[in-house]
Design a protein around this motif. Sequence first.
Motif, PDB file in Angstrom:
ATOM      1  N   THR A 109       0.437  -0.908   0.035  1.00 59.44           N
ATOM      2  CA  THR A 109      -0.399  -0.244  -0.169  1.00 59.44           C
ATOM      3  C   THR A 109       0.335   1.101   0.203  1.00 59.44           C
ATOM      4  O   THR A 109       2.486   0.837   0.451  1.00 59.44           O
ATOM      5  N   VAL A 110       0.468   2.422  -0.533  1.00 58.63           N
ATOM      6  CA  VAL A 110       1.000   3.284  -0.438  1.00 58.63           C
ATOM      7  C   VAL A 110       1.803   3.930   1.346  1.00 58.63           C
ATOM      8  O   VAL A 110       3.117   4.610   1.433  1.00 58.63           O
ATOM      9  N   SER A 111       0.832   3.568   1.584  1.00 59.03           N
ATOM     10  CA  SER A 111       1.330   3.993   3.819  1.00 59.03           C
ATOM     11  C   SER A 111       2.493   2.809   3.656  1.00 59.03           C
ATOM     12  O   SER A 111       3.302   3.767   4.861  1.00 59.03           O
ATOM     13  N   LYS A 112       1.978   1.765   3.625  1.00 54.38           N
ATOM     14  CA  LYS A 112       3.737   1.234   3.867  1.00 54.38           C
ATOM     15  C   LYS A 112       4.394   1.731   3.172  1.00 54.38           C
ATOM     16  O   LYS A 112       5.656   1.455   3.615  1.00 54.38           O
ATOM     17  N   LEU A 113       4.670   2.059   1.991  1.00 52.66           N
ATOM     18  CA  LEU A 113       6.022   2.356   1.357  1.00 52.66           C
ATOM     19  C   LEU A 113       6.585   3.504   1.645  1.00 52.66           C
ATOM     20  O   LEU A 113       7.221   3.416   2.200  1.00 52.66           O
ATOM     21  N   ARG A 114       5.133   4.158   1.945  1.00 53.46           N
ATOM     22  CA  ARG A 114       5.852   5.527   3.013  1.00 53.46           C
ATOM     23  C   ARG A 114       6.888   5.795   4.513  1.00 53.46           C
ATOM     24  O   ARG A 114       7.614   5.739   4.716  1.00 53.46           O
TER      25      ARG A 114
END
Length: 232
Positions: A109-114
Amino acid sequence: MMRRSAAKKAGQPNSTNSINFSPSDLFRTASSRASSKEMERIDNLFHSYANRSLGMIDPEGIETLCSDIEVDHTDVRILMLAWKMKAEKQGYFTLEEWRRGMKALRADTVSKLRKALPELEKEVKRPSNFEDFYSYSFCYCLTEEKQKSIDIESICQLLDLVLGSHYRAQVDYFIEYLKIQSDYKVINMDQWMGFFRFCNEISFPDFSNYNPDLAWPLILDNFVEWMQLKQT
Protein backbone atom coordinates in the motif's frame (compact mmCIF):
# COMPACT_ATOMS: atom_id res chain seq x y z
CA MET A 1 -12.71 -62.67 -12.78
CA MET A 2 -12.62 -60.62 -9.57
CA ARG A 3 -13.11 -56.88 -10.06
CA ARG A 4 -10.09 -54.66 -9.35
CA SER A 5 -11.82 -52.78 -6.53
CA ALA A 6 -12.67 -56.03 -4.82
CA ALA A 7 -9.04 -57.18 -5.01
CA LYS A 8 -7.92 -54.62 -2.39
CA LYS A 9 -6.62 -56.08 0.83
CA ALA A 10 -9.00 -55.94 3.74
CA GLY A 11 -8.41 -52.86 5.89
CA GLN A 12 -6.62 -50.85 3.13
CA PRO A 13 -7.72 -47.22 3.53
CA ASN A 14 -9.72 -45.64 0.76
CA SER A 15 -7.45 -43.17 -1.08
CA THR A 16 -10.09 -40.43 -0.96
CA ASN A 17 -10.13 -40.55 2.84
CA SER A 18 -6.40 -40.90 3.45
CA ILE A 19 -5.30 -37.22 2.94
CA ASN A 20 -4.04 -35.76 6.19
CA PHE A 21 -2.56 -32.25 6.54
CA SER A 22 0.16 -31.70 9.11
CA PRO A 23 0.24 -28.35 10.94
CA SER A 24 3.25 -27.33 8.83
CA ASP A 25 1.32 -28.12 5.62
CA LEU A 26 -1.56 -25.96 6.80
CA PHE A 27 0.85 -23.15 7.70
CA ARG A 28 2.49 -23.34 4.26
CA THR A 29 -0.92 -23.23 2.57
CA ALA A 30 -2.01 -20.20 4.62
CA SER A 31 1.34 -18.49 4.02
CA SER A 32 1.12 -19.13 0.28
CA ARG A 33 -2.41 -17.75 0.22
CA ALA A 34 -1.31 -14.61 2.12
CA SER A 35 1.67 -14.16 -0.22
CA SER A 36 -0.63 -14.46 -3.21
CA LYS A 37 -2.96 -11.80 -1.77
CA GLU A 38 0.01 -9.53 -1.05
CA MET A 39 1.24 -9.87 -4.65
CA GLU A 40 -2.25 -9.08 -5.90
CA ARG A 41 -2.26 -5.84 -3.88
CA ILE A 42 1.25 -5.00 -5.13
CA ASP A 43 0.07 -5.52 -8.72
CA ASN A 44 -3.04 -3.40 -8.15
CA LEU A 45 -0.87 -0.61 -6.76
CA PHE A 46 1.36 -0.83 -9.83
CA HIS A 47 -1.60 -0.56 -12.21
CA SER A 48 -2.91 2.49 -10.36
CA TYR A 49 0.25 4.37 -11.44
CA ALA A 50 1.08 2.60 -14.72
CA ASN A 51 0.63 4.01 -18.20
CA ARG A 52 -1.74 1.45 -19.73
CA SER A 53 -0.46 1.79 -23.27
CA LEU A 54 3.17 1.34 -22.15
CA GLY A 55 2.43 -1.32 -19.53
CA MET A 56 4.82 0.36 -17.10
CA ILE A 57 5.03 3.29 -14.71
CA ASP A 58 6.34 6.29 -16.67
CA PRO A 59 7.72 9.66 -15.42
CA GLU A 60 4.20 11.03 -14.97
CA GLY A 61 3.25 7.99 -12.88
CA ILE A 62 6.39 8.37 -10.77
CA GLU A 63 5.52 12.02 -10.10
CA THR A 64 2.05 10.95 -8.92
CA LEU A 65 3.63 8.26 -6.73
CA CYS A 66 6.03 10.85 -5.26
CA SER A 67 3.11 13.11 -4.43
CA ASP A 68 1.27 10.24 -2.72
CA ILE A 69 4.26 9.21 -0.59
CA GLU A 70 5.04 12.89 0.10
CA VAL A 71 8.53 12.88 -1.40
CA ASP A 72 9.84 15.26 -4.05
CA HIS A 73 10.64 13.53 -7.36
CA THR A 74 14.24 14.86 -7.15
CA ASP A 75 14.71 13.38 -3.65
CA VAL A 76 17.52 10.81 -3.31
CA ARG A 77 15.00 8.37 -1.80
CA ILE A 78 13.39 7.94 -5.22
CA LEU A 79 16.80 6.88 -6.56
CA MET A 80 17.08 4.51 -3.58
CA LEU A 81 13.69 3.06 -4.48
CA ALA A 82 14.85 2.53 -8.07
CA TRP A 83 17.98 0.80 -6.70
CA LYS A 84 15.85 -1.50 -4.57
CA MET A 85 13.77 -2.42 -7.61
CA LYS A 86 16.93 -2.75 -9.76
CA ALA A 87 15.17 -0.51 -12.28
CA GLU A 88 17.01 -0.38 -15.58
CA LYS A 89 15.53 2.67 -17.32
CA GLN A 90 15.51 6.10 -15.73
CA GLY A 91 11.98 7.34 -15.06
CA TYR A 92 10.30 3.99 -15.69
CA PHE A 93 9.34 1.01 -13.51
CA THR A 94 8.27 -2.29 -15.07
CA LEU A 95 5.88 -4.64 -13.29
CA GLU A 96 8.71 -7.09 -12.57
CA GLU A 97 10.88 -4.33 -11.07
CA TRP A 98 7.96 -3.01 -9.04
CA ARG A 99 7.18 -6.47 -7.65
CA ARG A 100 10.83 -7.03 -6.73
CA GLY A 101 11.09 -3.75 -4.83
CA MET A 102 7.71 -3.76 -3.13
CA LYS A 103 8.03 -7.36 -2.01
CA ALA A 104 11.48 -6.68 -0.54
CA LEU A 105 10.11 -3.62 1.26
CA ARG A 106 6.93 -5.50 2.29
CA ALA A 107 4.93 -2.61 0.93
CA ASP A 108 1.62 -3.36 -0.75
CA THR A 109 0.00 0.00 0.00
CA VAL A 110 1.07 3.64 -0.35
CA SER A 111 1.05 3.99 3.44
CA LYS A 112 3.39 1.00 3.90
CA LEU A 113 5.71 2.30 1.20
CA ARG A 114 5.91 5.71 2.88
CA LYS A 115 6.73 4.05 6.21
CA ALA A 116 9.37 1.80 4.56
CA LEU A 117 11.47 4.72 3.26
CA PRO A 118 13.43 5.47 6.49
CA GLU A 119 14.49 1.82 6.70
CA LEU A 120 15.44 1.86 3.02
CA GLU A 121 17.66 4.90 3.67
CA LYS A 122 19.43 3.03 6.48
CA GLU A 123 19.89 -0.01 4.24
CA VAL A 124 21.45 2.03 1.43
CA LYS A 125 23.79 3.89 3.80
CA ARG A 126 25.34 0.69 5.16
CA PRO A 127 28.92 0.47 3.84
CA SER A 128 28.17 -2.98 2.39
CA ASN A 129 25.43 -1.45 0.20
CA PHE A 130 26.46 2.15 -0.42
CA GLU A 131 29.18 1.50 -2.99
CA ASP A 132 26.72 -0.58 -5.02
CA PHE A 133 24.12 2.21 -4.77
CA TYR A 134 26.72 4.80 -5.82
CA SER A 135 27.69 2.70 -8.84
CA TYR A 136 24.02 2.06 -9.68
CA SER A 137 23.18 5.77 -9.61
CA PHE A 138 25.67 6.39 -12.45
CA CYS A 139 24.32 3.52 -14.58
CA TYR A 140 20.72 4.61 -13.94
CA CYS A 141 21.52 8.00 -15.48
CA LEU A 142 22.82 6.49 -18.72
CA THR A 143 19.66 7.19 -20.69
CA GLU A 144 20.85 6.48 -24.24
CA GLU A 145 21.78 3.13 -25.76
CA LYS A 146 25.54 2.48 -25.60
CA GLN A 147 26.04 5.66 -23.54
CA LYS A 148 29.19 5.38 -21.42
CA SER A 149 29.56 8.84 -19.90
CA ILE A 150 27.52 11.67 -18.35
CA ASP A 151 27.83 15.41 -18.99
CA ILE A 152 29.47 17.59 -16.33
CA GLU A 153 26.32 19.49 -15.35
CA SER A 154 24.38 16.26 -14.67
CA ILE A 155 27.36 14.73 -12.84
CA CYS A 156 27.51 17.75 -10.51
CA GLN A 157 23.81 17.32 -9.65
CA LEU A 158 24.25 13.58 -9.17
CA LEU A 159 27.32 13.99 -6.93
CA ASP A 160 25.45 16.44 -4.74
CA LEU A 161 22.42 14.14 -4.53
CA VAL A 162 24.22 10.84 -3.90
CA LEU A 163 27.46 11.73 -2.12
CA GLY A 164 26.89 15.22 -0.73
CA SER A 165 25.59 14.09 2.66
CA HIS A 166 28.56 11.73 3.13
CA TYR A 167 31.49 13.87 1.97
CA ARG A 168 30.22 17.44 1.88
CA ALA A 169 33.56 19.27 1.60
CA GLN A 170 35.07 16.93 -1.02
CA VAL A 171 31.91 17.04 -3.14
CA ASP A 172 31.59 20.83 -2.96
CA TYR A 173 35.21 21.41 -4.01
CA PHE A 174 35.10 18.77 -6.74
CA ILE A 175 31.90 20.29 -8.17
CA GLU A 176 33.57 23.72 -8.11
CA TYR A 177 36.56 22.28 -9.96
CA LEU A 178 34.42 20.46 -12.54
CA LYS A 179 32.55 23.66 -13.34
CA ILE A 180 35.64 25.81 -13.93
CA GLN A 181 37.90 23.27 -15.71
CA SER A 182 37.75 22.89 -19.51
CA ASP A 183 39.56 19.57 -20.12
CA TYR A 184 36.56 17.33 -19.49
CA LYS A 185 33.07 17.61 -20.96
CA VAL A 186 31.86 14.27 -19.60
CA ILE A 187 32.66 11.81 -16.79
CA ASN A 188 32.87 8.04 -17.25
CA MET A 189 32.31 5.21 -14.77
CA ASP A 190 36.00 4.79 -13.96
CA GLN A 191 36.28 8.48 -12.99
CA TRP A 192 32.98 8.31 -11.07
CA MET A 193 34.09 5.31 -9.00
CA GLY A 194 37.59 6.78 -8.65
CA PHE A 195 36.17 9.83 -6.88
CA PHE A 196 34.28 7.60 -4.46
CA ARG A 197 37.50 5.73 -3.61
CA PHE A 198 39.28 9.08 -3.31
CA CYS A 199 36.72 10.28 -0.74
CA ASN A 200 37.05 7.04 1.22
CA GLU A 201 40.83 6.80 1.23
CA ILE A 202 42.43 10.22 0.91
CA SER A 203 43.06 12.62 3.78
CA PHE A 204 41.21 15.85 3.02
CA PRO A 205 42.04 18.69 2.57
CA ASP A 206 45.78 18.10 3.12
CA PHE A 207 46.04 15.14 0.67
CA SER A 208 48.96 13.85 2.76
CA ASN A 209 48.46 10.25 1.59
CA TYR A 210 47.66 11.04 -2.07
CA ASN A 211 50.17 9.53 -4.49
CA PRO A 212 49.67 10.62 -8.14
CA ASP A 213 51.89 7.72 -9.24
CA LEU A 214 49.19 5.29 -8.19
CA ALA A 215 46.34 4.35 -10.53
CA TRP A 216 44.09 7.37 -9.97
CA PRO A 217 42.10 8.79 -12.88
CA LEU A 218 43.98 11.77 -14.34
CA ILE A 219 41.09 14.08 -13.52
CA LEU A 220 41.77 13.48 -9.80
CA ASP A 221 45.46 14.32 -10.22
CA ASN A 222 44.33 17.58 -11.80
CA PHE A 223 41.80 18.18 -9.04
CA VAL A 224 44.41 17.70 -6.29
CA GLU A 225 46.83 20.00 -8.11
CA TRP A 226 44.08 22.64 -8.42
CA MET A 227 43.23 22.31 -4.71
CA GLN A 228 46.88 22.63 -3.67
CA LEU A 229 47.23 25.80 -5.76
CA LYS A 230 44.15 27.22 -4.05
CA GLN A 231 45.70 26.51 -0.65
CA THR A 232 49.00 28.32 -1.36
